[in-house]
Structures are given as structure tokens and as C-alpha cells.
Design a protein around this motif. Structure first.
Motif, PDB file in Angstrom:
ATOM      1  N   MET A 134       0.841  -1.190   0.000  1.00 25.33           N
ATOM      2  CA  MET A 134       0.000   0.000   0.000  1.00 25.33           C
ATOM      3  C   MET A 134       0.876   1.239   0.000  1.00 25.33           C
ATOM      4  N   ALA A 135       0.561   2.195  -0.873  1.00 23.72           N
ATOM      5  CA  ALA A 135       1.343   3.422  -0.968  1.00 23.72           C
ATOM      6  C   ALA A 135       1.114   4.296   0.261  1.00 23.72           C
ATOM      7  N   TYR A 136       2.107   5.112   0.573  1.00 19.77           N
ATOM      8  CA  TYR A 136       2.021   6.031   1.714  1.00 19.77           C
ATOM      9  C   TYR A 136       1.553   7.400   1.218  1.00 19.77           C
ATOM     10  N   ARG A 137       0.712   8.045   2.010  1.00 21.85           N
ATOM     11  CA  ARG A 137       0.174   9.354   1.638  1.00 21.85           C
ATOM     12  C   ARG A 137       1.031  10.510   2.127  1.00 21.85           C
ATOM     13  N   SER A 138       2.013  10.215   2.956  1.00 17.80           N
ATOM     14  CA  SER A 138       2.900  11.262   3.472  1.00 17.80           C
ATOM     15  C   SER A 138       4.085  10.585   4.130  1.00 17.80           C
ATOM     16  N   LEU A 139       5.106  11.340   4.384  1.00 22.71           N
ATOM     17  CA  LEU A 139       6.232  10.801   5.136  1.00 22.71           C
ATOM     18  C   LEU A 139       5.792  10.436   6.544  1.00 22.71           C
ATOM     19  N   SER A 140       4.877  11.207   7.124  1.00 22.85           N
ATOM     20  CA  SER A 140       4.387  10.913   8.471  1.00 22.85           C
ATOM     21  C   SER A 140       3.718   9.547   8.537  1.00 22.85           C
ATOM     22  N   GLU A 141       3.035   9.151   7.461  1.00 26.34           N
ATOM     23  CA  GLU A 141       2.380   7.846   7.436  1.00 26.34           C
ATOM     24  C   GLU A 141       3.419   6.726   7.453  1.00 26.34           C
ATOM     25  N   PHE A 142       4.519   6.917   6.732  1.00 25.10           N
ATOM     26  CA  PHE A 142       5.599   5.933   6.755  1.00 25.10           C
ATOM     27  C   PHE A 142       6.236   5.880   8.143  1.00 25.10           C
ATOM     28  N   LEU A 143       6.443   7.042   8.753  1.00 30.42           N
ATOM     29  CA  LEU A 143       7.021   7.077  10.098  1.00 30.42           C
ATOM     30  C   LEU A 143       6.118   6.357  11.097  1.00 30.42           C
ATOM     31  N   ALA A 144       4.812   6.487  10.924  1.00 34.41           N
ATOM     32  CA  ALA A 144       3.875   5.808  11.834  1.00 34.41           C
ATOM     33  C   ALA A 144       4.025   4.302  11.715  1.00 34.41           C
ATOM     34  N   ARG A 145       4.236   3.795  10.493  1.00 31.37           N
ATOM     35  CA  ARG A 145       4.446   2.353  10.335  1.00 31.37           C
ATOM     36  C   ARG A 145       5.732   1.928  11.039  1.00 31.37           C
ATOM     37  N   LEU A 146       6.789   2.701  10.869  1.00 37.27           N
ATOM     38  CA  LEU A 146       8.053   2.362  11.515  1.00 37.27           C
ATOM     39  C   LEU A 146       7.907   2.371  13.032  1.00 37.27           C
ATOM     40  N   GLU A 147       7.216   3.381  13.553  1.00 31.94           N
ATOM     41  CA  GLU A 147       7.063   3.482  15.004  1.00 31.94           C
ATOM     42  C   GLU A 147       6.242   2.314  15.544  1.00 31.94           C
ATOM     43  N   GLY A 148       5.214   1.918  14.817  1.00 32.30           N
ATOM     44  CA  GLY A 148       4.390   0.802  15.256  1.00 32.30           C
ATOM     45  C   GLY A 148       5.152  -0.510  15.291  1.00 32.30           C
ATOM     46  N   ALA A 149       6.202  -0.609  14.487  1.00 33.16           N
ATOM     47  CA  ALA A 149       7.010  -1.831  14.447  1.00 33.16           C
ATOM     48  C   ALA A 149       8.271  -1.718  15.300  1.00 33.16           C
ATOM     49  N   GLY A 150       8.394  -0.653  16.076  1.00 36.93           N
ATOM     50  CA  GLY A 150       9.577  -0.474  16.913  1.00 36.93           C
ATOM     51  C   GLY A 150      10.819  -0.077  16.137  1.00 36.93           C
ATOM     52  N   GLU A 151      10.635   0.485  14.932  1.00 32.17           N
ATOM     53  CA  GLU A 151      11.755   0.846  14.062  1.00 32.17           C
ATOM     54  C   GLU A 151      12.045   2.351  14.069  1.00 32.17           C
ATOM     55  N   LEU A 152      11.394   3.093  14.967  1.00 31.20           N
ATOM     56  CA  LEU A 152      11.581   4.545  15.032  1.00 31.20           C
ATOM     57  C   LEU A 152      11.794   4.979  16.477  1.00 31.20           C
ATOM     58  N   LEU A 190      10.588  17.510  -1.154  1.00 24.04           N
ATOM     59  CA  LEU A 190      11.157  16.736  -0.051  1.00 24.04           C
ATOM     60  C   LEU A 190      10.047  15.964   0.637  1.00 24.04           C
ATOM     61  N   GLY A 191      10.346  14.719   0.986  1.00 23.01           N
ATOM     62  CA  GLY A 191       9.388  13.916   1.728  1.00 23.01           C
ATOM     63  C   GLY A 191       8.314  13.311   0.854  1.00 23.01           C
ATOM     64  N   GLY A 192       7.157  13.077   1.449  1.00 21.60           N
ATOM     65  CA  GLY A 192       6.110  12.320   0.783  1.00 21.60           C
ATOM     66  C   GLY A 192       6.404  10.829   0.884  1.00 21.60           C
ATOM     67  N   ASP A 193       5.754  10.042   0.036  1.00 22.60           N
ATOM     68  CA  ASP A 193       6.007   8.602  -0.013  1.00 22.60           C
ATOM     69  C   ASP A 193       7.508   8.374  -0.212  1.00 22.60           C
ATOM     70  N   PRO A 194       8.154   7.522   0.603  1.00 19.87           N
ATOM     71  CA  PRO A 194       9.607   7.340   0.473  1.00 19.87           C
ATOM     72  C   PRO A 194      10.060   6.781  -0.872  1.00 19.87           C
ATOM     73  N   THR A 195       9.148   6.148  -1.642  1.00 14.09           N
ATOM     74  CA  THR A 195       9.553   5.692  -2.971  1.00 14.09           C
ATOM     75  C   THR A 195       9.911   6.872  -3.872  1.00 14.09           C
ATOM     76  N   LEU A 196       9.336   8.035  -3.614  1.00 13.93           N
ATOM     77  CA  LEU A 196       9.656   9.221  -4.409  1.00 13.93           C
ATOM     78  C   LEU A 196      11.111   9.619  -4.199  1.00 13.93           C
ATOM     79  N   THR A 197      11.548   9.563  -2.952  1.00 11.27           N
ATOM     80  CA  THR A 197      12.936   9.887  -2.645  1.00 11.27           C
ATOM     81  C   THR A 197      13.872   8.892  -3.315  1.00 11.27           C
ATOM     82  N   TYR A 198      13.547   7.595  -3.208  1.00  8.99           N
ATOM     83  CA  TYR A 198      14.408   6.592  -3.830  1.00  8.99           C
ATOM     84  C   TYR A 198      14.468   6.780  -5.345  1.00  8.99           C
ATOM     85  N   ALA A 199      13.314   7.004  -5.981  1.00  6.59           N
ATOM     86  CA  ALA A 199      13.270   7.118  -7.442  1.00  6.59           C
ATOM     87  C   ALA A 199      14.165   8.242  -7.936  1.00  6.59           C
TER      88      ALA A 199
END
Length: 505
Positions: free
Chosen positions: A1-19, A211-220
Motif C-alpha cells: 500500500m502506498a504512503y500518503r505522506s512521510l508521516s504515514e511511513f514514520l507511523a508504520r516504523l514506530e508501530g514496528a519499533g523501528e523509530l 522533499l518527503g512524501g512517499d519514500p519511494t519518491l525519494t528513492y526514485a
């Protein structure tokens, strides 16, 4: 599932103990980089600096610092999944008739959903600053001899004035003043070609920096895509849906509508160049100061909940190791379309991407390894590979100690080294001339008789049935033991490598 913001990606990381949230005040000048560097080198968590001592936005770092997080950034469990999807698409043959076209429709339909989607505006423009001040952003100074603060995770958007084709590149940006940035557009980069085209037309050049947004944008933005392939289309493939784009406020360009922050402006192509650098670079050394174009900022837009993303580059391993590994896996299928003899490739972290590449291949005739070297040096950014080591297909090039052992054992210096002159990475400080120097190829394959090889010994390998029984016994004797990465079984590539009867060896 695509992320709607960098904050949404950070929330996933935090929920998994990765932040880890850093609640103590930390200075963007040197301090943030030092903490993030330690986290990256130890495989530590992503960091969210909530109270930077300069600038009003929180700062996210080490987002891509492990394979797991980089894979999650691509909305999958492991980025090899995306590589396999790409391999399947590349294997799709051009349809020859109605039936073939009909069978291809499901794939074509899915591809159609991955193209960028155009909008008038987006969340990235919730706040519009027409009197911008770059000093209000928490831009990092990462190393003590840097020429100033640098933006390090940008998506720099430009367009070819002749064709209209978009390019999105990751080029560092030095803050020179409240409304001025130095654009580090290296000699071989697409944005440099765009700059030259605008200069030839006598026109100023529009630029947008997302800057920011879905992290795939940064990688691309960092991906070495073939010319003419749109980075945001590639990001759509990685995220599984098209990237929504919004029209910029003051320049005729589009940016990701869900980006956290956008800097807009123009480069006056008739103006003198400005001094940029030094900068502690991904090579682990400072790249020296030089002259580059300047961007005059006309506008800054952002989300209300914007997060500023940053990275530290320097002596490996750091966060960009995993961006490089993702590139290695994703672009292997593309490389194999041109060179089907290639089995695998690896860019060891110590080679900082362009200094060292290992290739394993199915060798089919004398001189095949050297043919492959020259072909790869003529292929896109592989032209910058300073050391290219070619192995047989029984070598696991992902296992650096094994590859080093095989190379040292198999190489005769006079016979097996190839030295050529040509373009090198603009950041290569060892070359005698800027962006031009020499490269070395090392043929670490078995040598056939026709190549001057004597009788070639086989490496020592345990029988697989014995290994299976003894591995099971070891696991019982030593509970919790890590699996051993074993050498592949050696298989002679062709009968011709065996010395001919009566040869003088």
C-alpha cells in the motif's frame, strides 16, 4: 500500500519499533549527523528529531538504514519482490497478434494505473510562503569542513526545454542565503544537460525541489534510470499506484502532491556560477569546492504537518548502503536484458557504489569475461565503475569474503587485468583529471586452455548429502546457531577448459 505522506511511513516504523523519537534538543549543525551516523553504522532505528535547535520542522533521518525499512519504503516485505515483478514485465514479449494482445491486457491495464495523476494542487501546498526564508528550515551541516548547510534528500525536478521530458534527480543543494541555493549538477547528470539547453536558448531555467512524501519518491530520484524513463512513473511501479502530481505555484513544473515540502525557483543561466562546497560526500572524503549554477528561490510550500527528511553520507557503511543495494537488485533484471550471461552482481559497501562491482557470469567462450567488461563500461552509469571483477557462475558475489578469496586465487596479474581510460565518477578524487581517468577489469574466472590456462583445480566442496545430514546434527548440538553461507557447487562451464591431450602445461 502506498504512503500518503512521510508521516504515514514514520507511523508504520514506530508501530514496528523501528523509530525512535528524539525529544532532547539537537543541533542540525553536526549533532544530528553524528547521531544518525552511529545509528546507520550499527543497523539502528530511524530517528525523528522533534526539537531541532534551528528551524521549525521535525527532522527524520536513517529512514532507509536497514534492508527491512528500505523494503517497507517500497510497500513490500523485501525489495527482491519488486525486482521479480520488474523481471516479469521485462520478459513480456511484444504482442504479435490479437490473441497475444488480449492476453497482455491485464498487465497493460495494471501499468496504466501506475502513471502519474495530474491535479491542480495538493497537500504539499497547504501553506504557501511567497516571501520564503531557507533559514527557517532545519537544513543540516553534516561534517565540520562542509561549506555550509546542505539539503541531502531532495527530488530535484527539471524539464528538457526541447522535448519537455521531466527529470527527477537527487543532487545535493547548498544553502547560500535566505533565497539562494547552489545546484550541484555534475558533468554527466541529466539536469546539467537541461541547464546547457536553457543556456543555449538564453532562457532562465525553472526548478522545483520536493522533499518527503512517499519514500519511494525519494528513492526514485536516486535511481539510475535509462534516459527518457520518468522517475515518477518508476515510483508508481514501486508503490503500486500512480504518483499524484500538483502544479507548482511559481514555476511551470509539477511535483508530488503529497510531498512534505517544495522549494520553487529559477536558475539564471546568464549569471556567473557560484562557489559550492566542500562537502563530506558518500565516498567518505570531502568533495572539493567548485563552481555551479545558483537557484533563486521564488516560493516555498509545505504541508501543515511537514517533516523534513535528511541523510548523512560519509565513510561506509551509512544509510545509502541500502539504497544502493535496492538499486543493485532492481536494476539487475534490466542489465540481464542486455547481457543475458550475467547471473548476479554486487556492489560491496566498501566500494561506495562506483569503485567496485562484482559480476558472476555464465562463461561460454574464451575471452567472454573481457567482452563483458567492455560492454558494461559502455552501459549507462556502469561507465563510472572503477573496478569490475568478473567471476564464474559458481561464485556467490553477495558473499564478499568468498569473492575476494576466489579473485585472489584465480588471477594472474599479467594475463587477467584490463586497464582502460574513460569517464569516471565526478566525485573520484583519485583520478588525475576531473571526471576522466582509468578503470580496471579483473578476470577472476577459470581460464580455458585457449586463454593460457593450465589444468584448473576445483575448489573444495563437501558433498551436498553429507552437508544436509551434518547441518541437521550441528543444529541439534548448537541450538540457535546462525545458518552458514556455503559456496555453490563448482560446475565446469565447458569441456574446452580441460587441457588438451598432449599439451605442455
Amino acid at each position: 500500500m502506498a504512503y500518503r505522506s512521510l508521516s504515514e511511513f514514520l507511523a508504520r516504523l514506530e508501530g514496528a519499533g523501528e523509530l525512535v523519537r528524539v525529544k532532547e534538543p539537537v543541533d542540525p549543525v553536526l549533532e544530528m549527523a553524528a547521531l544518525a551516523d552511529r545509528a546507520a553504522k550499527q543497523g539502528g532505528p530511524a530517528l525523528l528529531f522533534e526539537k531541532p535547535t534551528r528551524g521549525a520542522l521535525p527532522v527524520a533521518m536513517n529512514l532507509f538504514g536497514t534492508r527491512r525499512r528500505t523494503s517497507w519504503a517500497f510497500s513490500c516485505d523485501d525489495f527482491e519482490e519488486r525486482a521479480e515483478e520488474l523481471r516479469a514485465l521485462l520478459k513480456t514479449a511484444p504482442p504479435q497478434g490479437l490473441w497475444e494482445k488480449l492476453k497482455l491486457l491485464p498487465k497493460l491495464g495494471r501499468l496504466a494505473t501506475l502513471t502519474p495523476k495530474h491535479h491542480a494542487d495538493g497537500p504539499c501546498q497547504e501553506i504557501v510562503e511567497r516571501e520564503p526564508d531557507l533559514g527557517a528550515l532545519p537544513v543540516l551541516t553534516t561534517w565540520p569542513h562542509d561549506g555550509g548547510p546542505f539539503i541531502t534528500l531532495p527530488q530535484v525536478v527539471t524539464r528538457d526545454p526541447e522535448t519537455g521530458l521531466r527529470n527527477v534527480g537527487m543532487y545535493r543543494l547548498q544553502v547560500l542565503g535566505p533565497r539562494r541555493l547552489a545546484m550541484h549538477w555534475q558533468l554527466h547528470k541529466t539536469a546539467t544537460a537541461h541547464y546547457r539547453a536553457y543556456k543555449a536558448r538564453g532562457e532562465r531555467m525553472p526548478v522545483a525541489i520536493a522533499l518527503g512524501g512517499d519514500p519511494t519518491l525519494t528513492y526514485a530520484a536516486s535511481a539510475p534510470l535509462p534516459p527518457g524513463v520518468d522517475e515518477y512513473l518508476f515510483a508508481g511501479f514501486l508503490r503500486g499506484e500512480g504518483v499524484p502530481l500538483a502544479k507548482c505555484v511559481t514555476v511551470p513544473l509539477e511535483v508530488p502532491a503529497e510531498a512534505d515540502l517544495v522549494i520553487e525557483g529559477f536558475v539564471d543561466t546568464s549569471a556567473p556560477l557560484v562557489r559550492e562546497g566542500p562537502f563530506g560526500d558518500h565516498t567518505g572524503y570531502y568533495s572539493l569546492a567548485d563552481d555551479y549554477p545558483a537557484l533563486d528561490v521564488t516560493c516555498i510550500t509545505r504541508r501543515r504537518d511537514a517533516v523534513y527528511p535528511a541523510t548523512v553520507v560519509g565513510p561506509p557503511p551509512v544509510e545509502d548502503v541500502w539504497l544502493g543495494k535496492a538499486t543493485e537488485r532492481l536494476f539487475l533484471p534490466m542489465l540481464q536484458m542486455v547481457f543475458p550471461e550475467v547471473v548476479d552482481m554486487a556492489f560491496p559497501p566498501e566500494g561506495v557504489f562506483h569503485n567496485l562491482c562484482f559480476i558472476s557470469m555464465r562463461k561460454e567462450y574464451p575471452g567472454h569475461a573481457k567482452k563483458l567488461m567492455h560492454g558494461m563500461w559502455g552501459s549507462g552509469q556502469m561507465a563510472n565503475t572503477k573496478t569490475l571483477v568478473v567471476f564464474d557462475d559458481d561464485v556467490d558475489v553477495q558473499d564478499t569474503p568468498q569473492a575476494a578469496w576466489r579473485a585472489f586465487a584465480n588471477v594472474d596479474v599479467k594475463r587477467d587485468l584490463v586497464v582502460v581510460d574513460g569517464p569516471v565518477d565526478a566525485l573520484d578524487h583519485a583520478s588525475p583529471h576531473f571526471a576522466f581517468g582509468s578503470k580496471i577489469g579483473i578476470d577472476a574466472t577459470r581460464k580455458w586452455v585457449e586463454e593460457g590456462g593450465r589444468e584448473w583445480p576445483e575448489p573444495c566442496v563437501h558433498p551436498p548429502e553429507v552437508v544436509a545430514r551434518m547441518d541437521a546434527l550441528y543444529d541439534r548440538l548448537v541450538p540457535g546457531a546462525a545458518p552458514l553461507r556455503r559456496m555453490k557447487l563448482a560446475v565446469p562451464p565447458a569441456a574446452s577448459w580441460t587441457p588438451k591431450k598432449g599439451s605442455i602445461l
